[in-house]
Design a protein around this motif. Structure first.
Motif, PDB file in Angstrom:
ATOM      1  N   ALA A  19     -22.937  16.040  23.271  1.00 43.82           N
ATOM      2  CA  ALA A  19     -23.892  16.939  23.926  1.00 43.82           C
ATOM      3  C   ALA A  19     -23.237  17.848  24.965  1.00 43.82           C
ATOM      4  N   LEU A  20     -22.332  17.323  25.787  1.00 41.41           N
ATOM      5  CA  LEU A  20     -21.705  18.147  26.832  1.00 41.41           C
ATOM      6  C   LEU A  20     -20.810  19.229  26.230  1.00 41.41           C
ATOM      7  N   VAL A  21     -20.070  18.875  25.194  1.00 35.49           N
ATOM      8  CA  VAL A  21     -19.220  19.865  24.519  1.00 35.49           C
ATOM      9  C   VAL A  21     -20.104  20.931  23.870  1.00 35.49           C
ATOM     10  N   ARG A  22     -21.180  20.495  23.216  1.00 36.29           N
ATOM     11  CA  ARG A  22     -22.102  21.434  22.571  1.00 36.29           C
ATOM     12  C   ARG A  22     -22.698  22.398  23.602  1.00 36.29           C
ATOM     13  N   MET A  23     -23.124  21.861  24.753  1.00 32.31           N
ATOM     14  CA  MET A  23     -23.702  22.723  25.801  1.00 32.31           C
ATOM     15  C   MET A  23     -22.684  23.724  26.314  1.00 32.31           C
ATOM     16  N   MET A  24     -21.427  23.298  26.477  1.00 36.51           N
ATOM     17  CA  MET A  24     -20.377  24.205  26.936  1.00 36.51           C
ATOM     18  C   MET A  24     -20.153  25.329  25.927  1.00 36.51           C
ATOM     19  N   LEU A  25     -20.088  24.973  24.647  1.00 35.69           N
ATOM     20  CA  LEU A  25     -19.889  25.982  23.603  1.00 35.69           C
ATOM     21  C   LEU A  25     -21.058  26.965  23.570  1.00 35.69           C
ATOM     22  N   VAL A  26     -22.266  26.439  23.646  1.00 33.84           N
ATOM     23  CA  VAL A  26     -23.453  27.297  23.646  1.00 33.84           C
ATOM     24  C   VAL A  26     -23.420  28.247  24.842  1.00 33.84           C
ATOM     25  N   ASP A  27     -23.055  27.734  26.011  1.00 31.44           N
ATOM     26  CA  ASP A  27     -22.978  28.587  27.212  1.00 31.44           C
ATOM     27  C   ASP A  27     -21.950  29.699  27.048  1.00 31.44           C
ATOM     28  N   VAL A  28     -20.770  29.353  26.536  1.00 34.06           N
ATOM     29  CA  VAL A  28     -19.716  30.360  26.323  1.00 34.06           C
ATOM     30  C   VAL A  28     -20.211  31.454  25.385  1.00 34.06           C
ATOM     31  N   LEU A  29     -20.833  31.054  24.278  1.00 29.56           N
ATOM     32  CA  LEU A  29     -21.292  32.022  23.283  1.00 29.56           C
ATOM     33  C   LEU A  29     -22.462  32.852  23.800  1.00 29.56           C
ATOM     34  N   ASP A  30     -23.380  32.205  24.512  1.00 27.83           N
ATOM     35  CA  ASP A  30     -24.514  32.916  25.096  1.00 27.83           C
ATOM     36  C   ASP A  30     -24.026  33.936  26.123  1.00 27.83           C
ATOM     37  N   ASP A  31     -23.086  33.526  26.980  1.00 23.27           N
ATOM     38  CA  ASP A  31     -22.532  34.441  27.986  1.00 23.27           C
ATOM     39  C   ASP A  31     -21.813  35.624  27.344  1.00 23.27           C
ATOM     40  N   ALA A  32     -21.266  35.414  26.148  1.00 21.55           N
ATOM     41  CA  ALA A  32     -20.566  36.488  25.436  1.00 21.55           C
ATOM     42  C   ALA A  32     -21.542  37.412  24.691  1.00 21.55           C
ATOM     43  N   GLY A  33     -22.846  37.095  24.752  1.00 26.28           N
ATOM     44  CA  GLY A  33     -23.840  37.974  24.157  1.00 26.28           C
ATOM     45  C   GLY A  33     -24.311  37.591  22.769  1.00 26.28           C
ATOM     46  N   GLU A  38     -28.232  25.378  17.916  1.00 28.03           N
ATOM     47  CA  GLU A  38     -27.346  24.222  17.946  1.00 28.03           C
ATOM     48  C   GLU A  38     -27.869  23.091  17.077  1.00 28.03           C
ATOM     49  N   ALA A  39     -26.916  22.297  16.582  1.00 25.59           N
ATOM     50  CA  ALA A  39     -27.228  21.120  15.773  1.00 25.59           C
ATOM     51  C   ALA A  39     -26.306  19.992  16.216  1.00 25.59           C
ATOM     52  N   ALA A  40     -26.812  18.755  16.172  1.00 26.57           N
ATOM     53  CA  ALA A  40     -26.032  17.599  16.604  1.00 26.57           C
ATOM     54  C   ALA A  40     -25.183  17.002  15.487  1.00 26.57           C
ATOM     55  N   HIS A  41     -25.448  17.389  14.233  1.00 29.07           N
ATOM     56  CA  HIS A  41     -24.650  16.894  13.103  1.00 29.07           C
ATOM     57  C   HIS A  41     -24.836  17.825  11.910  1.00 29.07           C
ATOM     58  N   ALA A  42     -24.023  17.610  10.880  1.00 28.22           N
ATOM     59  CA  ALA A  42     -23.985  18.519   9.736  1.00 28.22           C
ATOM     60  C   ALA A  42     -25.297  18.559   8.953  1.00 28.22           C
ATOM     61  N   ASP A  43     -25.985  17.426   8.820  1.00 26.95           N
ATOM     62  CA  ASP A  43     -27.251  17.423   8.077  1.00 26.95           C
ATOM     63  C   ASP A  43     -28.274  18.331   8.765  1.00 26.95           C
ATOM     64  N   GLU A  44     -28.338  18.235  10.097  1.00 29.06           N
ATOM     65  CA  GLU A  44     -29.235  19.106  10.857  1.00 29.06           C
ATOM     66  C   GLU A  44     -28.827  20.575  10.673  1.00 29.06           C
ATOM     67  N   ALA A  45     -27.531  20.826  10.662  1.00 30.37           N
ATOM     68  CA  ALA A  45     -27.039  22.192  10.465  1.00 30.37           C
ATOM     69  C   ALA A  45     -27.466  22.750   9.114  1.00 30.37           C
ATOM     70  N   LEU A  46     -27.393  21.925   8.073  1.00 32.38           N
ATOM     71  CA  LEU A  46     -27.785  22.392   6.734  1.00 32.38           C
ATOM     72  C   LEU A  46     -29.273  22.747   6.691  1.00 32.38           C
ATOM     73  N   HIS A  47     -30.097  21.981   7.397  1.00 36.48           N
ATOM     74  CA  HIS A  47     -31.533  22.298   7.471  1.00 36.48           C
ATOM     75  C   HIS A  47     -31.748  23.638   8.181  1.00 36.48           C
ATOM     76  N   ILE A  48     -31.029  23.843   9.273  1.00 35.99           N
ATOM     77  CA  ILE A  48     -31.150  25.111  10.016  1.00 35.99           C
ATOM     78  C   ILE A  48     -30.696  26.270   9.139  1.00 35.99           C
ATOM     79  N   LEU A  49     -29.575  26.104   8.461  1.00 35.03           N
ATOM     80  CA  LEU A  49     -29.062  27.185   7.606  1.00 35.03           C
ATOM     81  C   LEU A  49     -30.031  27.522   6.478  1.00 35.03           C
ATOM     82  N   ALA A  50     -30.735  26.530   5.973  1.00 33.21           N
ATOM     83  CA  ALA A  50     -31.718  26.776   4.917  1.00 33.21           C
ATOM     84  C   ALA A  50     -32.925  27.541   5.451  1.00 33.21           C
ATOM     85  N   ALA A  51     -33.224  27.344   6.726  1.00 33.19           N
ATOM     86  CA  ALA A  51     -34.423  27.957   7.318  1.00 33.19           C
ATOM     87  C   ALA A  51     -34.154  29.265   8.043  1.00 33.19           C
ATOM     88  N   VAL A  52     -32.909  29.501   8.443  1.00 31.82           N
ATOM     89  CA  VAL A  52     -32.578  30.665   9.263  1.00 31.82           C
ATOM     90  C   VAL A  52     -31.526  31.501   8.527  1.00 31.82           C
TER      91      VAL A  52
END
Length: 128
Positions: A19-33, A38-52
């Motif tokens: 979670a802390l690494v994920r939050m740091m990455l999200v902050d860096v990317l958000d600050d860059a515009g 975010e997803a906590a694991h690959a299965d969640e990511a695949l669901h997001i990719l199917a929907a977005v």
């Protein structure tokens, strides 16, 4: 009433079980515009990719205890299903073996320097 301009920021999906690494990455990317999901694991990511359909780059860890696949397999599935999505794979413990990185992916060691992450993402985004 002024016309609303379309949002042209690139859409990034961060897949990281720590979670802390994920939050740091999200902050860096958000600050860059970037727009970031975010997803906590690959299965969640695949669901997001199917929907977005707007995701342009996936940034993923390799080792994620939850979920059925690791970051290398996630990258293979993403690139197989959606060649328009670039992938950045990160790990502090596992280096890619020959054949682990599909075309359209980059590998970076952890800890990830923010400048390096942004450089790799920008290299994967369509020009223009």
């Amino acid at each position: 009433m002024p016309e609303k301009k379309p949002d042209v920021r690139a859409f990034i999906l961060v897949v990281e079980d720590e979670a802390l690494v994920r939050m740091m990455l999200v902050d860096v990317l958000d600050d860059a515009g970037f727009k970031v999901m975010e997803a906590a694991h690959a299965d969640e990511a695949l669901h997001i990719l199917a929907a977005v359909p707007d995701v342009q780059v996936v940034v993923t860890d390799v080792e994620m205890p939850r979920g059925s696949i690791n970051g290398f397999e996630l990258a293979r599935r993403v690139r197989h299903d959606r060649q328009d999505i670039g992938v950045v794979i990160a790990s502090g413990r596992v280096a890619p073996a020959p054949g682990d990185l599909p075309e359209g992916t980059h590998f970076v060691g952890k800890p990830i320097r923010p400048e390096r992450l942004l450089e790799l993402i920008r290299a994967l985004l369509p020009k223009g």
